[in-house]
Design a protein around this motif. Structure first.
Motif, PDB file in Angstrom:
ATOM      1  N   TYR A 117       0.808  -1.225   0.000  1.00 26.43           N
ATOM      2  CA  TYR A 117       0.000   0.000   0.000  1.00 26.43           C
ATOM      3  C   TYR A 117       0.842   1.276   0.000  1.00 26.43           C
ATOM      4  O   TYR A 117       0.300   2.374   0.070  1.00 26.43           O
ATOM      5  N   CYS A 154      -3.012   2.284  12.672  1.00 29.73           N
ATOM      6  CA  CYS A 154      -3.943   1.410  11.944  1.00 29.73           C
ATOM      7  C   CYS A 154      -5.245   1.361  12.745  1.00 29.73           C
ATOM      8  O   CYS A 154      -5.225   1.104  13.949  1.00 29.73           O
ATOM      9  N   SER A 155      -6.364   1.578  12.072  1.00 28.78           N
ATOM     10  CA  SER A 155      -7.648   1.614  12.786  1.00 28.78           C
ATOM     11  C   SER A 155      -7.999   0.240  13.361  1.00 28.78           C
ATOM     12  O   SER A 155      -8.654   0.136  14.405  1.00 28.78           O
ATOM     13  N   LEU A 156      -7.565  -0.794  12.685  1.00 25.87           N
ATOM     14  CA  LEU A 156      -7.839  -2.144  13.200  1.00 25.87           C
ATOM     15  C   LEU A 156      -7.079  -2.379  14.501  1.00 25.87           C
ATOM     16  O   LEU A 156      -7.646  -2.854  15.487  1.00 25.87           O
ATOM     17  N   ASN A 194      -2.468  -7.332  12.351  1.00 21.35           N
ATOM     18  CA  ASN A 194      -2.780  -5.900  12.492  1.00 21.35           C
ATOM     19  C   ASN A 194      -3.202  -5.593  13.926  1.00 21.35           C
ATOM     20  O   ASN A 194      -4.363  -5.287  14.212  1.00 21.35           O
ATOM     21  N   CYS A 242     -11.335  -2.374   9.627  1.00 17.55           N
ATOM     22  CA  CYS A 242     -10.447  -1.421   8.944  1.00 17.55           C
ATOM     23  C   CYS A 242     -11.308  -0.318   8.360  1.00 17.55           C
ATOM     24  O   CYS A 242     -12.220  -0.603   7.576  1.00 17.55           O
ATOM     25  N   GLU A 276     -10.753  -8.012   4.415  1.00 16.54           N
ATOM     26  CA  GLU A 276     -11.185  -7.007   5.401  1.00 16.54           C
ATOM     27  C   GLU A 276     -12.456  -6.292   4.954  1.00 16.54           C
ATOM     28  O   GLU A 276     -13.025  -5.506   5.709  1.00 16.54           O
ATOM     29  N   CYS A 297      -5.260   4.655   2.499  1.00 14.44           N
ATOM     30  CA  CYS A 297      -5.192   4.522   3.951  1.00 14.44           C
ATOM     31  C   CYS A 297      -4.367   5.696   4.463  1.00 14.44           C
ATOM     32  O   CYS A 297      -3.198   5.845   4.098  1.00 14.44           O
ATOM     33  N   TYR A 350      -2.980   6.258   7.117  1.00 12.66           N
ATOM     34  CA  TYR A 350      -1.788   5.869   7.888  1.00 12.66           C
ATOM     35  C   TYR A 350      -0.665   5.420   6.944  1.00 12.66           C
ATOM     36  O   TYR A 350       0.474   5.846   7.085  1.00 12.66           O
ATOM     37  N   MET A 351      -0.999   4.565   5.997  1.00  8.08           N
ATOM     38  CA  MET A 351       0.015   4.094   5.040  1.00  8.08           C
ATOM     39  C   MET A 351       0.617   5.275   4.282  1.00  8.08           C
ATOM     40  O   MET A 351       1.806   5.284   3.969  1.00  8.08           O
TER      41      MET A 351
HETATM   42 FE1  SF4 Z   1      -4.923  -0.646   9.012  1.00  9.68          FE
HETATM   43 FE2  SF4 Z   1      -4.713   0.971   6.896  1.00  9.68          FE
HETATM   44 FE3  SF4 Z   1      -4.538  -1.728   6.578  1.00  9.68          FE
HETATM   45 FE4  SF4 Z   1      -6.837  -0.558   7.209  1.00  9.68          FE
HETATM   46  S1  SF4 Z   1      -5.667  -0.275   5.305  1.00  9.68           S
HETATM   47  S2  SF4 Z   1      -5.995  -2.402   8.133  1.00  9.68           S
HETATM   48  S3  SF4 Z   1      -6.225   1.123   8.556  1.00  9.68           S
HETATM   49  S4  SF4 Z   1      -3.122  -0.409   7.701  1.00  9.68           S
END
Ligand code: SF4
Ligand code: 13P
Length: 331
Positions: free
Chosen positions: A49, A109-111, A137, A195, A223, A287, A289-290
């Motif tokens: 990602y 990461c929201s998860l 995660n 997620c 997910e 995402c 965060y990514m």
């Molecule tokens: Fe976590 Fe981002 Fe992956 Fe979703 S896409 S699981 S928020 S790292």
């Protein structure tokens, strides 16, 4: 009854295909990163990602499972992990003697956030009989409380190896856990995490996109919600998406996961076209965060040797056991 008005979506789907040839030239900043990497005997591991300029300079680009193996196998002194915090933390758990850098420590990461270790500890005290399978995660604190770790690439295989007399608690992703439960005969209790990116994909928006690309098979990450998974031609981890798209006779694919995946697919299967799956109001699917990792932050991390992942040794040791079990069970 009046006909339902069509929903006007204000986006153009992101499409990458043979019409966009990959450039082989590196920018000065990418050249500098490669020089610093060599100087410091560092290895750059990047998740599928990450932005394209980061994927281009990485030694290895892959899914969480492949990255965990690479982190465990490397003989480099420094691991620069281009992904999110729990991934870099996993690299540190299996490599306590190495320097592990993450370009932005805020890349969470929201998860992972949906399962704080103190909540899991409290739940386990009430249900000590449950065998805890944790999706990778999650934080080191959650891993330390778990029996075995899994990724989306090996979740079914791992769950099938849990002792037969045990009921399972699957944390933190209810969607991945439910997808696994549908493929095994195990009793699985689901933690209510998700997620935030993958639950934004909707059946309605996808079906409208399918009207534009009627011959494109739909490949989705587990997910996603069950409603989305049910209309997909294939549900799999990001790594397995490469093989699916390469081997399938179709020329175009709708890809229901984070948008960075399109870069990897384009590099590996350049002769085909990939269309980013749509969410309700946009087709960006990034995402947040990514995408905190930028090429400048990657260079700065190597230059300054920080931000560095630090871990409490007791938690690290406890978190190592379920990771080791996963690596052994999934070979
Ligand atoms: Fe976590 Fe981002 Fe992956 Fe979703 S896409 S699981 S928020 S790292
Ligand atoms: P993969 O295990 O397929 O790489 O997925 C990781 C992830 O964070 C998905 O959102």
């Amino acid at each position: 009854m009046p006909p339902t008005a069509p929903i006007l979506r204000n986006y153009e789907p992101v499409v990458i295909g043979p019409q966009k040839p990959s450039s082989s030239e590196l920018s000065p900043i990418q050249e500098e990163i490669l020089r610093l990497k060599k100087e410091q005997n560092a290895v750059i591991l990047a998740h599928n990602y990450q932005i394209e300029p980061i994927q281009r300079i990485a030694d290895y680009v892959g899914d969480s499972l492949g990255l965990a193996y690479k982190a465990a196998e490397t003989d480099a002194d420094t691991i620069l992990f281009c992904g999110v915090h729990f991934m870099a933390e996993t690299a540190k758990i299996v490599n306590p003697g190495k320097t592990v850098l993450l370009p932005d420590l805020e890349a969470g990461c929201s998860l992972s956030d949906s399962c704080p270790p103190e909540d899991l500890r409290a739940f386990k005290e009430k249900h000590p009989e449950l065998y805890v399978v944790a999706y990778i995660n999650c934080s080191a604190g959650v891993k330390a409380l778990s029996d075995v770790i899994c990724t989306s690439g090996n979740a079914v295989k791992i769950v099938e190896q849990v002792p037969a007399d045990k009921e399972i608690l699957f944390v933190p992703d209810q969607n991945l856990g439910q997808w696994v439960a549908r493929q095994t005969d195990r009793k699985i209790h689901l933690w209510p995490g998700s997620c935030y990116v993958h639950v934004l994909f909707t059946v309605q928006a996808i079906e409208e996109l399918q009207d534009q690309y009627p011959d494109a098979p739909l490949v989705a990450h587990p997910e996603c919600t069950e409603a989305v998974r049910d209309i997909a031609d294939e549900v799999c981890s990001t790594e397995k998406m490469i093989g699916f798209c390469r081997d399938h006779p179709a020329r175009e694919f709708i890809v229901i996961t984070e948008s960075g995946m399109l870069h990897r697919l384009h590099r590996e299967v350049p002769e085909k076209t990939f269309i980013a799956g749509p969410t309700e109001n946009c087709a960006c699917n990034d995402c947040r965060y990514m995408k905190m990792n930028t090429i400048e932050k990657v260079r700065d991390a190597l230059q300054k040797k920080q931000p560095e992942i630090q871990l409490d040794e007791e938690i690290r040791q406890a978190a190592y056991q379920p990771i080791k079990r996963m690596l052994d069970w999934s070979r």
